[in-house]
Design an enzyme around this catalytic site. Sequence first.
Site, short mmCIF file in Angstrom:
data_model
loop_
_atom_site.label_atom_id
_atom_site.label_comp_id
_atom_site.label_asym_id
_atom_site.label_seq_id
_atom_site.Cartn_x
_atom_site.Cartn_y
_atom_site.Cartn_z
CG ASN A 9 3.91 -4.64 -38.52
OD1 ASN A 9 2.69 -4.32 -39.17
ND2 ASN A 9 4.60 -5.10 -38.44
CE LYS A 11 4.16 -5.18 -34.48
NZ LYS A 11 5.46 -6.07 -33.68
CG HIS A 96 6.86 -8.89 -38.34
ND1 HIS A 96 7.04 -9.60 -36.80
CD2 HIS A 96 7.87 -7.51 -38.45
CE1 HIS A 96 6.30 -8.48 -36.01
NE2 HIS A 96 6.98 -7.59 -36.75
CD GLU A 98 4.91 -9.13 -33.92
OE1 GLU A 98 3.63 -8.46 -35.09
OE2 GLU A 98 5.16 -8.65 -33.19
CD GLU A 168 10.77 -5.56 -37.10
OE1 GLU A 168 10.71 -4.44 -36.67
OE2 GLU A 168 10.22 -6.54 -37.09
N GLY A 174 8.64 -5.23 -29.43
CA GLY A 174 7.28 -4.83 -28.50
C GLY A 174 7.20 -5.47 -27.38
CB SER A 214 10.97 -0.81 -28.24
OG SER A 214 9.97 -2.57 -27.57
P1 PGA Z 1 7.66 -2.71 -32.39
O1 PGA Z 1 7.64 -4.15 -33.40
O2 PGA Z 1 8.08 -1.16 -32.48
O3 PGA Z 1 6.19 -3.10 -31.15
O4 PGA Z 1 8.73 -3.36 -31.02
C1 PGA Z 1 8.33 -3.52 -34.04
C2 PGA Z 1 7.81 -4.49 -35.52
O5 PGA Z 1 7.29 -5.66 -35.44
O6 PGA Z 1 8.19 -5.01 -36.77
#
Ligand code: PGA
Length: 260
Positions: A9, A11, A96, A98, A168, A174, A214
Amino acid sequence: MRTLFVAGNWKMNPTTLEAAVKLAEEVKAGVGQAVNVRVAICPPSLYLYRMDEVLAGSPIGLGAQNMNAKPEGAFTGELSGPMLVDAGCTHVILGHSERRHGHGETDDLVNGKLIAALESRLLPIVCVGETRLERESDMTEDVVGRQLEHSLAGLTPEQMGGVVLAYEPVWAIGTGLTASPTQAQAVHAFIRRHLAAKFGEATASRVVVQYGGSVKPDNAAELLACPDIDGALVGGASLKAADFLGIFHAGQSVVAQGKA
Ligand code: PGA
């Protein structure tokens, strides 16, 4: 039997088409024709048509990061399932965190998008996960159970078999904090029990459930080796081809050691 599935992803990265093409070309070269671990990349939508050209001849899937539930119309700034298909997409990430937390997406909205994605024959990756406060309050299963209940409402077992889930934990996205394999496996097992109760054992055993939060080359193998973790949804580490390919290779080594 479930095939491990690693998706990147991206983003809102990278900020130029040139950099996006370079990253996709590097991932394509690294994955080659391997199919023992499925791979998809989900770049910003603006790059999708070009990414489809770059990925030609590769088994790598192409995904969007969001879509609207309506097929067309007066929805400023939105993109529909048919448009994503026209751009070459095979996958779409839905719900997601976010988008749930930053854009007010509810389970009902995610459910509408999910139905629309299936109608467009896109393979949806539906994200669920608890916040830090919810985990600390021992509410993880309540929250994830509720998200599953409402986000997946109305699906037949057959439709459910064509949906990928991503667990997640919001506190791990992140942040550099990763759920331990034990913590992640426990929630994945809960998700599978929930699916079995709702859609039957046969469907539950078919659904691919990715872990996200992460994931890095150095923690991927032990996460992917867990019995109910069927892949990874990778954010930050998907922006460097070497890191993303490191996670893909970790998946391949787990498969070589006997995981389906
Ligand atoms: P990250 O994000 O690997 O940077 O923690 C995962 C995601 O948001 O799908």
